[in-house]
Write a protein that holds these residues in place. Structure first.
Motif, PDB file in Angstrom:
ATOM      1  N   CYS A  66      19.971  56.054  36.647  1.00 23.61           N
ATOM      2  CA  CYS A  66      19.545  55.057  35.674  1.00 23.61           C
ATOM      3  C   CYS A  66      20.718  54.447  34.919  1.00 23.61           C
ATOM      4  CB  CYS A  66      18.578  55.689  34.661  1.00 23.61           C
ATOM      5  SG  CYS A  66      17.012  56.172  35.425  1.00 23.61           S
ATOM      6  N   SER A  67      21.938  54.798  35.278  1.00 25.39           N
ATOM      7  CA  SER A  67      23.095  54.237  34.570  1.00 25.39           C
ATOM      8  C   SER A  67      23.255  52.764  34.920  1.00 25.39           C
ATOM      9  CB  SER A  67      24.365  55.016  34.916  1.00 25.39           C
ATOM     10  OG  SER A  67      24.673  54.805  36.275  1.00 25.39           O
ATOM     11  N   LYS A  68      23.934  52.011  34.045  1.00 18.03           N
ATOM     12  CA  LYS A  68      24.092  50.570  34.237  1.00 18.03           C
ATOM     13  C   LYS A  68      25.257  50.307  35.188  1.00 18.03           C
ATOM     14  CE  LYS A  68      22.287  49.101  29.820  1.00 18.03           C
ATOM     15  NZ  LYS A  68      22.543  48.296  28.635  1.00 18.03           N
ATOM     16  N   LYS A  69      24.946  49.856  36.388  1.00 17.21           N
ATOM     17  CA  LYS A  69      25.969  49.490  37.374  1.00 17.21           C
ATOM     18  C   LYS A  69      26.062  47.978  37.517  1.00 17.21           C
ATOM     19  CE  LYS A  69      25.450  53.628  40.166  1.00 17.21           C
ATOM     20  NZ  LYS A  69      25.138  54.159  41.484  1.00 17.21           N
ATOM     21  N   GLU A  70      25.109  47.257  36.967  1.00 17.20           N
ATOM     22  CA  GLU A  70      25.056  45.813  37.127  1.00 17.20           C
ATOM     23  C   GLU A  70      26.290  45.121  36.552  1.00 17.20           C
ATOM     24  OE1 GLU A  70      21.432  44.268  35.581  1.00 17.20           O
ATOM     25  OE2 GLU A  70      20.231  45.747  36.615  1.00 17.20           O
ATOM     26  N   THR A  71      26.786  45.540  35.425  1.00 15.27           N
ATOM     27  CA  THR A  71      27.933  44.862  34.818  1.00 15.27           C
ATOM     28  C   THR A  71      29.177  45.013  35.666  1.00 15.27           C
ATOM     29  OG1 THR A  71      28.406  46.803  33.467  1.00 15.27           O
ATOM     30  CG2 THR A  71      27.037  45.088  32.478  1.00 15.27           C
ATOM     31  N   THR A  72      29.384  46.139  36.276  1.00 18.99           N
ATOM     32  CA  THR A  72      30.573  46.302  37.120  1.00 18.99           C
ATOM     33  C   THR A  72      30.430  45.493  38.405  1.00 18.99           C
ATOM     34  OG1 THR A  72      29.646  48.312  38.085  1.00 18.99           O
ATOM     35  CG2 THR A  72      31.106  48.586  36.194  1.00 18.99           C
ATOM     36  N   GLU A  73      29.214  45.382  38.971  1.00 22.43           N
ATOM     37  CA  GLU A  73      29.018  44.587  40.181  1.00 22.43           C
ATOM     38  C   GLU A  73      29.263  43.116  39.903  1.00 22.43           C
ATOM     39  OE1 GLU A  73      25.308  45.254  42.157  1.00 22.43           O
ATOM     40  OE2 GLU A  73      25.555  47.425  42.112  1.00 22.43           O
ATOM     41  N   ASN A  74      28.811  42.598  38.768  1.00 19.70           N
ATOM     42  CA  ASN A  74      29.037  41.197  38.423  1.00 19.70           C
ATOM     43  C   ASN A  74      30.511  40.908  38.254  1.00 19.70           C
ATOM     44  OD1 ASN A  74      26.378  40.492  38.556  1.00 19.70           O
ATOM     45  ND2 ASN A  74      25.986  40.705  36.352  1.00 19.70           N
ATOM     46  N   ASN A  75      31.241  41.837  37.632  1.00 17.85           N
ATOM     47  CA  ASN A  75      32.678  41.643  37.472  1.00 17.85           C
ATOM     48  C   ASN A  75      33.360  41.604  38.830  1.00 17.85           C
ATOM     49  OD1 ASN A  75      32.474  41.521  34.724  1.00 17.85           O
ATOM     50  ND2 ASN A  75      32.960  43.686  34.384  1.00 17.85           N
ATOM     51  N   ASN A  76      32.933  42.451  39.761  1.00 26.47           N
ATOM     52  CA  ASN A  76      33.515  42.449  41.102  1.00 26.47           C
ATOM     53  C   ASN A  76      33.194  41.157  41.830  1.00 26.47           C
ATOM     54  OD1 ASN A  76      34.643  44.960  40.777  1.00 26.47           O
ATOM     55  ND2 ASN A  76      32.948  46.075  41.759  1.00 26.47           N
ATOM     56  N   LYS A  77      31.985  40.632  41.654  1.00 27.47           N
ATOM     57  CA  LYS A  77      31.616  39.382  42.308  1.00 27.47           C
ATOM     58  C   LYS A  77      32.457  38.228  41.783  1.00 27.47           C
ATOM     59  CE  LYS A  77      26.836  40.460  43.462  1.00 27.47           C
ATOM     60  NZ  LYS A  77      25.422  40.149  43.200  1.00 27.47           N
ATOM     61  N   VAL A  78      32.669  38.189  40.496  1.00 25.27           N
ATOM     62  CA  VAL A  78      33.480  37.126  39.901  1.00 25.27           C
ATOM     63  C   VAL A  78      34.904  37.218  40.426  1.00 25.27           C
ATOM     64  CG1 VAL A  78      34.437  36.268  37.740  1.00 25.27           C
ATOM     65  CG2 VAL A  78      32.036  36.887  37.848  1.00 25.27           C
ATOM     66  N   ASP A  79      35.449  38.424  40.475  1.00 26.05           N
ATOM     67  CA  ASP A  79      36.802  38.608  40.977  1.00 26.05           C
ATOM     68  C   ASP A  79      36.903  38.212  42.446  1.00 26.05           C
ATOM     69  OD1 ASP A  79      37.656  39.469  38.520  1.00 26.05           O
ATOM     70  OD2 ASP A  79      37.465  41.612  38.998  1.00 26.05           O
ATOM     71  N   SER A  80      35.914  38.572  43.260  1.00 24.58           N
ATOM     72  CA  SER A  80      35.969  38.228  44.680  1.00 24.58           C
ATOM     73  C   SER A  80      35.827  36.722  44.884  1.00 24.58           C
ATOM     74  CB  SER A  80      34.899  38.989  45.467  1.00 24.58           C
ATOM     75  OG  SER A  80      33.606  38.583  45.081  1.00 24.58           O
ATOM     76  N   ILE A  81      35.044  36.052  44.051  1.00 22.31           N
ATOM     77  CA  ILE A  81      34.928  34.595  44.148  1.00 22.31           C
ATOM     78  C   ILE A  81      36.264  33.942  43.829  1.00 22.31           C
ATOM     79  CG2 ILE A  81      33.872  32.560  43.078  1.00 22.31           C
ATOM     80  CD1 ILE A  81      31.293  34.189  42.824  1.00 22.31           C
ATOM     81  N   LYS A  82      36.954  34.426  42.821  1.00 23.54           N
ATOM     82  CA  LYS A  82      38.269  33.879  42.472  1.00 23.54           C
ATOM     83  C   LYS A  82      39.255  34.098  43.611  1.00 23.54           C
ATOM     84  CE  LYS A  82      37.897  34.349  37.461  1.00 23.54           C
ATOM     85  NZ  LYS A  82      38.415  35.046  36.277  1.00 23.54           N
ATOM     86  N   ILE A  83      39.209  35.265  44.230  1.00 24.52           N
ATOM     87  CA  ILE A  83      40.117  35.578  45.340  1.00 24.52           C
ATOM     88  C   ILE A  83      39.828  34.659  46.523  1.00 24.52           C
ATOM     89  CG2 ILE A  83      40.690  37.339  47.066  1.00 24.52           C
ATOM     90  CD1 ILE A  83      40.263  39.428  44.814  1.00 24.52           C
ATOM     91  N   VAL A  84      38.557  34.498  46.865  1.00 19.63           N
ATOM     92  CA  VAL A  84      38.184  33.632  47.991  1.00 19.63           C
ATOM     93  C   VAL A  84      38.606  32.191  47.712  1.00 19.63           C
ATOM     94  CG1 VAL A  84      36.228  32.650  49.244  1.00 19.63           C
ATOM     95  CG2 VAL A  84      36.310  35.100  48.812  1.00 19.63           C
ATOM     96  N   ASP A  85      38.413  31.715  46.494  1.00 17.16           N
ATOM     97  CA  ASP A  85      38.829  30.353  46.140  1.00 17.16           C
ATOM     98  C   ASP A  85      40.335  30.178  46.280  1.00 17.16           C
ATOM     99  OD1 ASP A  85      36.256  29.546  45.691  1.00 17.16           O
ATOM    100  OD2 ASP A  85      36.359  29.700  43.496  1.00 17.16           O
ATOM    101  N   SER A  86      41.105  31.168  45.838  1.00 22.03           N
ATOM    102  CA  SER A  86      42.561  31.047  45.941  1.00 22.03           C
ATOM    103  C   SER A  86      43.007  31.093  47.405  1.00 22.03           C
ATOM    104  CB  SER A  86      43.264  32.125  45.117  1.00 22.03           C
ATOM    105  OG  SER A  86      43.019  33.401  45.667  1.00 22.03           O
TER     106      SER A  86
END
Length: 175
Positions: free
Chosen positions: A17-37
């Motif tokens: 029941c721990s919150k994993k959603e915030t870490t997944e969103n941060n990873n998605k944002v980082d991966s989008i930035k990497i793909v864009d670069s």
């Protein structure tokens, strides 16, 4: 034993029941930035390759040049032909030109690709109306034809020299 199972069940429920959603969103944002670069770098590389591939391997033939017709029984007739480089392509030109002298005319229109220093392939139509040949009936050469130079690129001669009447025509482009 029951207490151990109950404690293990509570432990599993608390971790699940721990919150994993915030870490997944941060990873998605980082991966989008990497793909864009990465895409930006790929675009720069592809653009530089495109520019290199559009540079001529041979000299630039752009501009107007002398267009000459002659056969064994006629004087030389002179007109002009214009080569327009096709943007983004290497050694490829759109070609259009004509010779007009009285009842004599020769028109050329199509695409020219420089293949070697001595050879150009022309794809299109060369139409001539020469009164001495079939009483001026138009004769058209269609398809891919070769122009070849024997003088180091100062002039190129059409290699399909026999006209519809069975006589030899000399059709040259001079630079």
């Amino acid at each position: 034993m029951k207490n151990i199972l109950i404690l293990a069940g509570i432990g599993i429920l608390s971790f699940s029941c721990s919150k994993k959603e915030t870490t997944e969103n941060n990873n998605k944002v980082d991966s989008i930035k990497i793909v864009d670069s990465i895409n930006a770098v790929r675009t720069k590389i592809n653009d530089s390759i495109k520019i290199k591939n559009s540079e001529n391997r041979f000299r630039d033939f752009s501009g107007s040049h002398k267009f000459i017709y002659q056969n064994d029984s006629s004087p030389q007739y002179v007109g002009s032909v214009k080569f327009t480089k096709i943007e983004g392509e290497r050694d490829n030109y759109n070609v259009a030109g004509s010779i007009k002298s009285g009842n004599h005319s020769v028109n050329i229109e199509g695409f020219m690709q420089v293949v070697t220093k001595r050879h150009m392939n022309f794809t299109g139509e060369i139409t001539q109306k020469i009164p001495e040949n079939d009483n001026g009936k138009p004769y058209t050469r269609k398809g891919t034809k070769t122009f070849m130079s024997k003088d180091g690129g100062k002039s190129y001669r059409l290699q399909d020299m026999v006209n519809g009447s069975g006589f030899v025509d000399y059709i040259d482009i001079q630079y």
